[in-house]
Design a protein around this motif. Structure first.
Motif, mmCIF file in Angstrom:
data_model
loop_
_atom_site.group_PDB
_atom_site.id
_atom_site.type_symbol
_atom_site.label_atom_id
_atom_site.label_comp_id
_atom_site.label_asym_id
_atom_site.label_seq_id
_atom_site.Cartn_x
_atom_site.Cartn_y
_atom_site.Cartn_z
ATOM 1 N N ALA A 8 0.834 -1.208 0.000
ATOM 2 C CA ALA A 8 0.000 0.000 0.000
ATOM 3 C C ALA A 8 0.867 1.256 0.000
ATOM 4 O O ALA A 8 0.591 2.223 -0.725
ATOM 5 C CB ALA A 8 -0.921 -0.006 1.212
ATOM 6 N N ALA A 9 1.912 1.251 0.807
ATOM 7 C CA ALA A 9 2.797 2.415 0.891
ATOM 8 C C ALA A 9 3.489 2.663 -0.436
ATOM 9 O O ALA A 9 3.684 3.819 -0.847
ATOM 10 C CB ALA A 9 3.820 2.200 2.002
ATOM 11 N N ALA A 10 3.867 1.589 -1.136
ATOM 12 C CA ALA A 10 4.543 1.729 -2.421
ATOM 13 C C ALA A 10 3.631 2.367 -3.464
ATOM 14 O O ALA A 10 4.093 3.105 -4.344
ATOM 15 C CB ALA A 10 5.028 0.365 -2.903
ATOM 16 N N GLN A 11 2.334 2.124 -3.364
ATOM 17 C CA GLN A 11 1.384 2.685 -4.336
ATOM 18 C C GLN A 11 1.324 4.203 -4.260
ATOM 19 O O GLN A 11 1.069 4.871 -5.256
ATOM 20 C CB GLN A 11 -0.018 2.115 -4.093
ATOM 21 C CG GLN A 11 -0.176 0.637 -4.403
ATOM 22 C CD GLN A 11 -1.589 0.161 -4.111
ATOM 23 O OE1 GLN A 11 -2.557 0.897 -4.307
ATOM 24 N NE2 GLN A 11 -1.714 -1.062 -3.634
ATOM 25 N N VAL A 12 1.524 4.740 -3.064
ATOM 26 C CA VAL A 12 1.339 6.179 -2.864
ATOM 27 C C VAL A 12 2.612 6.878 -2.386
ATOM 28 O O VAL A 12 2.571 8.039 -1.992
ATOM 29 C CB VAL A 12 0.196 6.436 -1.855
ATOM 30 C CG1 VAL A 12 -1.139 6.074 -2.472
ATOM 31 C CG2 VAL A 12 0.410 5.623 -0.568
ATOM 32 N N ASP A 13 3.718 6.163 -2.435
ATOM 33 C CA ASP A 13 5.022 6.736 -2.088
ATOM 34 C C ASP A 13 5.025 7.326 -0.678
ATOM 35 O O ASP A 13 5.353 8.491 -0.467
ATOM 36 C CB ASP A 13 5.424 7.817 -3.110
ATOM 37 C CG ASP A 13 6.898 8.202 -2.975
ATOM 38 O OD1 ASP A 13 7.682 7.360 -2.491
ATOM 39 O OD2 ASP A 13 7.241 9.342 -3.347
ATOM 40 N N THR A 82 -3.693 9.783 3.238
ATOM 41 C CA THR A 82 -3.262 8.878 2.172
ATOM 42 C C THR A 82 -3.853 7.492 2.398
ATOM 43 O O THR A 82 -4.341 6.839 1.465
ATOM 44 C CB THR A 82 -1.730 8.790 2.127
ATOM 45 O OG1 THR A 82 -1.195 10.081 1.801
ATOM 46 C CG2 THR A 82 -1.274 7.782 1.084
ATOM 47 N N LEU A 83 -3.831 7.044 3.634
ATOM 48 C CA LEU A 83 -4.412 5.740 3.977
ATOM 49 C C LEU A 83 -5.911 5.744 3.710
ATOM 50 O O LEU A 83 -6.462 4.761 3.194
ATOM 51 C CB LEU A 83 -4.126 5.417 5.441
ATOM 52 C CG LEU A 83 -4.529 4.038 5.951
ATOM 53 C CD1 LEU A 83 -3.846 2.944 5.138
ATOM 54 C CD2 LEU A 83 -4.196 3.891 7.428
#
Length: 219
Positions: A8-13, A82-83
């Motif tokens: 998930a973090a990789a999707q939104v940097d 973001t989450l």
């Protein structure tokens, strides 16, 4: 950090550790709720599905409200939103119609509890947890908060009881429950009719959902 959070973090940097902290804070907020409220007693008092969904929004929305306060203290508010965006909602509300159930619990519930705190402080926040409002419509109008179920003029299940036996050869199980704003608004959003919902609700005195289920045949 769990792999799902890393993805998930990789999707939104975003730093996966920051997202992990927010997930942990949310779950710790639930622990705080459970410590302050007799959850088992709350469930004992739930009267129907609409009431249950309202309690769910208070529970998840309340935990999210607490998590947002911590996120601000940790300077992680951007990561918090973001989450939320990954769940299909954001600062302005619902972003993806398919995310409506998640938004109702986490987003709308949080917004409602924020208004509750602004109006009545943390005492009101915990009152909503101890005795959640009886109707999901109160999530959109917190000032109408009540724990009393409004009287129903007509019990359709009682009126129709026996009719199903006359029309068929089998026995039916009949249940009658409120059709709350949670479900009505969801249907309106999914069909692109949300703009018309307020006018419909203004003329709606009572909405009911009647279930007719064929009982299992006896041996």
């Amino acid at each position: 950090v769990p792999a799902s959070i890393e993805r998930a973090a990789a999707q939104v940097d975003v730093d996966p550790v920051d997202l992990g902290r927010l997930v942990l804070v949310h779950e710790l907020a639930h622990a705080l709720q459970n410590d302050g409220v007799d959850v088992e007693h709350v469930f004992d008092d739930v009267v129907d599905l609409d009431h249950f969904r309202t309690w769910g929004a208070v529970s998840e929305g309340g935990a999210n409200w607490l998590a947002l306060q911590v996120a601000r203290d940790l300077q992680l508010e951007d990561a918090f939103w973001t989450l939320a965006g990954l769940q299909g909602w954001g600062r302005e509300g619902l972003e993806e119609p398919s995310a409506y159930p998640i938004w109702m619990s986490y987003g709308r519930g949080m917004q409602t509890l924020d208004a509750v705190v602004q109006d009545g402080g943390m005492q009101a926040f915990w009152r909503w947890h101890e005795a959640p409002p009886v109707s999901s419509s109160m999530l959109f109008a917190p000032s109408t908060y009540s724990t009393e179920l409004p009287p129903r003029q007509v019990d359709l299940a009682a009126v129709l009881r026996g009719t199903e036996q006359l029309l068929t050869r089998g026995e039916w199980l009949v249940s009658n429950t409120r059709l709350g704003e949670y479900e009505l608004r969801g249907d309106a959003i999914r069909t692109g009719k949300e703009a018309e919902l307020a006018e419909v609700l203004a003329h709606l005195e009572d909405a009911q959902h009647l279930d007719l289920t064929m009982s299992a045949p006896t041996a």
